[in-house]
Design an enzyme around this catalytic site. Sequence first.
Site, PDB file in Angstrom:
ATOM      1  N   ASP A   1       0.847  -1.122   0.074  1.00 53.66           N
ATOM      2  CA  ASP A   1       0.142   0.010  -0.020  1.00 53.66           C
ATOM      3  C   ASP A   1       0.854   1.292   0.076  1.00 53.66           C
ATOM      4  OD1 ASP A   1      -0.812  -1.036   3.138  1.00 53.66           O
ATOM      5  OD2 ASP A   1       0.740   0.241   2.729  1.00 53.66           O
TER       6      ASP A   1
ATOM      7  N   HIS B   1       7.148  -7.173  -1.239  1.00 54.55           N
ATOM      8  CA  HIS B   1       6.054  -7.976  -2.281  1.00 54.55           C
ATOM      9  C   HIS B   1       5.660  -6.806  -3.373  1.00 54.55           C
ATOM     10  CE1 HIS B   1       4.704 -11.089   0.538  1.00 54.55           C
ATOM     11  NE2 HIS B   1       5.834 -11.277   0.098  1.00 54.55           N
TER      12      HIS B   1
ATOM     13  N   CYS C   1       3.753  -2.653 -17.956  1.00 61.13           N
ATOM     14  CA  CYS C   1       3.359  -3.468 -18.988  1.00 61.13           C
ATOM     15  C   CYS C   1       3.943  -4.952 -19.226  1.00 61.13           C
ATOM     16  CB  CYS C   1       3.663  -2.437 -20.431  1.00 61.13           C
ATOM     17  SG  CYS C   1       3.409  -3.554 -21.834  1.00 61.13           S
TER      18      CYS C   1
ATOM     19  N   CYS D   1       2.019   0.270 -26.265  1.00 62.00           N
ATOM     20  CA  CYS D   1       2.316  -0.610 -27.138  1.00 62.00           C
ATOM     21  C   CYS D   1       1.230  -1.991 -27.343  1.00 62.00           C
ATOM     22  CB  CYS D   1       3.757  -1.160 -26.682  1.00 62.00           C
ATOM     23  SG  CYS D   1       3.550  -2.512 -25.362  1.00 62.00           S
TER      24      CYS D   1
ATOM     25  N   ASN E   1       0.368  -9.552  17.051  1.00 61.72           N
ATOM     26  CA  ASN E   1      -0.635  -9.878  15.850  1.00 61.72           C
ATOM     27  C   ASN E   1      -1.798 -10.264  16.874  1.00 61.72           C
ATOM     28  OD1 ASN E   1      -0.766 -10.334  13.049  1.00 61.72           O
ATOM     29  ND2 ASN E   1      -1.567 -12.371  13.740  1.00 61.72           N
TER      30      ASN E   1
ATOM     31  N   ILE F   1      -2.531  -3.104  16.787  1.00 59.64           N
ATOM     32  CA  ILE F   1      -1.250  -2.625  16.795  1.00 59.64           C
ATOM     33  C   ILE F   1      -1.225  -0.975  16.904  1.00 59.64           C
ATOM     34  CG2 ILE F   1       0.385  -2.140  14.851  1.00 59.64           C
ATOM     35  CD1 ILE F   1      -0.301  -4.737  13.768  1.00 59.64           C
TER      36      ILE F   1
HETATM   37  N1  APR Z   1      -3.804  -5.373  15.089  1.00 58.45           N
HETATM   38  C1  APR Z   1      -3.124  -6.369  15.346  1.00 58.45           C
HETATM   39  N2  APR Z   1      -3.289  -7.407  14.611  1.00 58.45           N
HETATM   40  C2  APR Z   1      -4.006  -7.553  13.313  1.00 58.45           C
HETATM   41  C3  APR Z   1      -4.937  -6.161  13.100  1.00 58.45           C
HETATM   42  C4  APR Z   1      -4.574  -5.045  13.977  1.00 58.45           C
HETATM   43  N3  APR Z   1      -5.390  -4.144  13.819  1.00 58.45           N
HETATM   44  N4  APR Z   1      -5.615  -6.669  12.079  1.00 58.45           N
HETATM   45  C5  APR Z   1      -5.226  -7.699  11.611  1.00 58.45           C
HETATM   46  N5  APR Z   1      -4.308  -8.268  12.604  1.00 58.45           N
HETATM   47  C6  APR Z   1      -3.698  -9.590  12.179  1.00 58.45           C
HETATM   48  C7  APR Z   1      -4.715 -10.533  11.968  1.00 58.45           C
HETATM   49  O1  APR Z   1      -5.186 -11.299  12.955  1.00 58.45           O
HETATM   50  C8  APR Z   1      -3.606 -11.541  10.912  1.00 58.45           C
HETATM   51  O2  APR Z   1      -3.156 -12.513  11.876  1.00 58.45           O
HETATM   52  O3  APR Z   1      -2.806  -9.441  11.098  1.00 58.45           O
HETATM   53  C9  APR Z   1      -2.640 -10.728  10.532  1.00 58.45           C
HETATM   54  C10 APR Z   1      -2.423 -10.367   9.031  1.00 58.45           C
HETATM   55  O4  APR Z   1      -1.996 -11.551   8.478  1.00 58.45           O
HETATM   56  P1  APR Z   1      -2.414 -11.706   6.845  1.00 58.45           P
HETATM   57  O5  APR Z   1      -3.721 -11.556   6.566  1.00 58.45           O
HETATM   58  O6  APR Z   1      -1.972 -13.271   6.659  1.00 58.45           O
HETATM   59  O7  APR Z   1      -1.601 -10.982   6.099  1.00 58.45           O
HETATM   60  P2  APR Z   1       0.107 -11.126   5.769  1.00 58.45           P
HETATM   61  O8  APR Z   1       0.833 -12.047   6.956  1.00 58.45           O
HETATM   62  O9  APR Z   1       0.690  -9.590   5.618  1.00 58.45           O
HETATM   63  O10 APR Z   1      -0.048 -11.941   4.328  1.00 58.45           O
HETATM   64  C11 APR Z   1       1.254 -12.084   3.797  1.00 58.45           C
HETATM   65  O11 APR Z   1       0.168 -12.981   2.097  1.00 58.45           O
HETATM   66  O12 APR Z   1      -1.528 -13.068   0.248  1.00 58.45           O
HETATM   67  C12 APR Z   1      -0.118 -12.735   0.478  1.00 58.45           C
HETATM   68  O13 APR Z   1       1.081 -11.221  -0.780  1.00 58.45           O
HETATM   69  C13 APR Z   1       0.174 -10.991   0.427  1.00 58.45           C
HETATM   70  O14 APR Z   1       1.592  -9.644   1.672  1.00 58.45           O
HETATM   71  C14 APR Z   1       0.954 -10.698   1.826  1.00 58.45           C
HETATM   72  C15 APR Z   1       1.035 -12.060   2.443  1.00 58.45           C
END
Ligand code: APR
Length: 237
Positions: free
Chosen positions: A99, A114, A122, A143, A206, A225
């Site tokens: 993002d 990522h 392209c 192109c 987390n 967080i």
């Molecule tokens: N505060 C604390 N924890 C949070 C919050 C928050 N506000 N919001 C979500 N979470 C936790 C969720 O409990 C979840 O376990 O963040 C974690 C996000 O995990 P994922 O959704 O698996 O995201 P991520 O680990 O970044 O995924 C890795 O997977 O799909 C691919 O490329 C994509 O970069 C991504 C990669």
Amino acid sequence: MLKEWLSTSNYTVIFTGAGMSTESGLPDFRSANQGLWNQKNPEKIASTDALNNNIQEFIDFYRNRVLGVKEFKPHKGHDLLAEWEKKGIIQSIITQNVDGFHQQAGSQKVAELHGTLQTVFCQSCGRTYSSEEYVNRTYHCTCGGVLRPSVVLFGEALPEEPFQMAFEEASKAELFIVLGSSLSVTPANQFPLIAKENGAKLVIVNREPTDLDGYADETIHNRNIGEVLRDWNAYFS
Ligand code: APR
């Protein structure tokens, strides 16, 4: 204990996942209720296979994500991380997020493992454009080639430079803090282990348990967080 580690560490590295941006309004992928992958199969949508054989669904999915990163913005937690970098409290950020919110908040040293949704390129000639093209429903290059987001799709290798930087940062870390990742995707989830192997303290913040909790020196679950970072900020004020 954490206050002491944060204050005494000479090299603190932050590792973020989608949980870092949910408080900005962006959905994550695997949260029990609202994760993106609960509604869609990533292999079918965020993959080179989808790009080649399911282009309309691929474009629709990524146009929505591009709209999301333009509609929402970094939250206070991103701002605090940028402030802490300026104060020398943290040294770098390794992010799985695409993002661009860490940079928008002012963080300088960021490894985007990522890629990013801020640009598209392209498939045929490689020319890069702003992802505004997707907002304007422009999906082809001058192109004639197909434009795709500059993100790593399932089945693709990670970009060399951020990968190398992440490896160096994880190797140098005395304190390695994970914010908002399920740590379920390789090779990104190897960096907390590389830090640990090099003697770092590993802290995982987390909401839900992660795949690497067993390796952590400290885990903080069931808290947002943004709130945790605000609490920690009191240590430095
Ligand atoms: N505060 C604390 N924890 C949070 C919050 C928050 N506000 N919001 C979500 N979470 C936790 C969720 O409990 C979840 O376990 O963040 C974690 C996000 O995990 P994922 O959704 O698996 O995201 P991520 O680990 O970044 O995924 C890795 O997977 O799909 C691919 O490329 C994509 O970069 C991504 C990669």
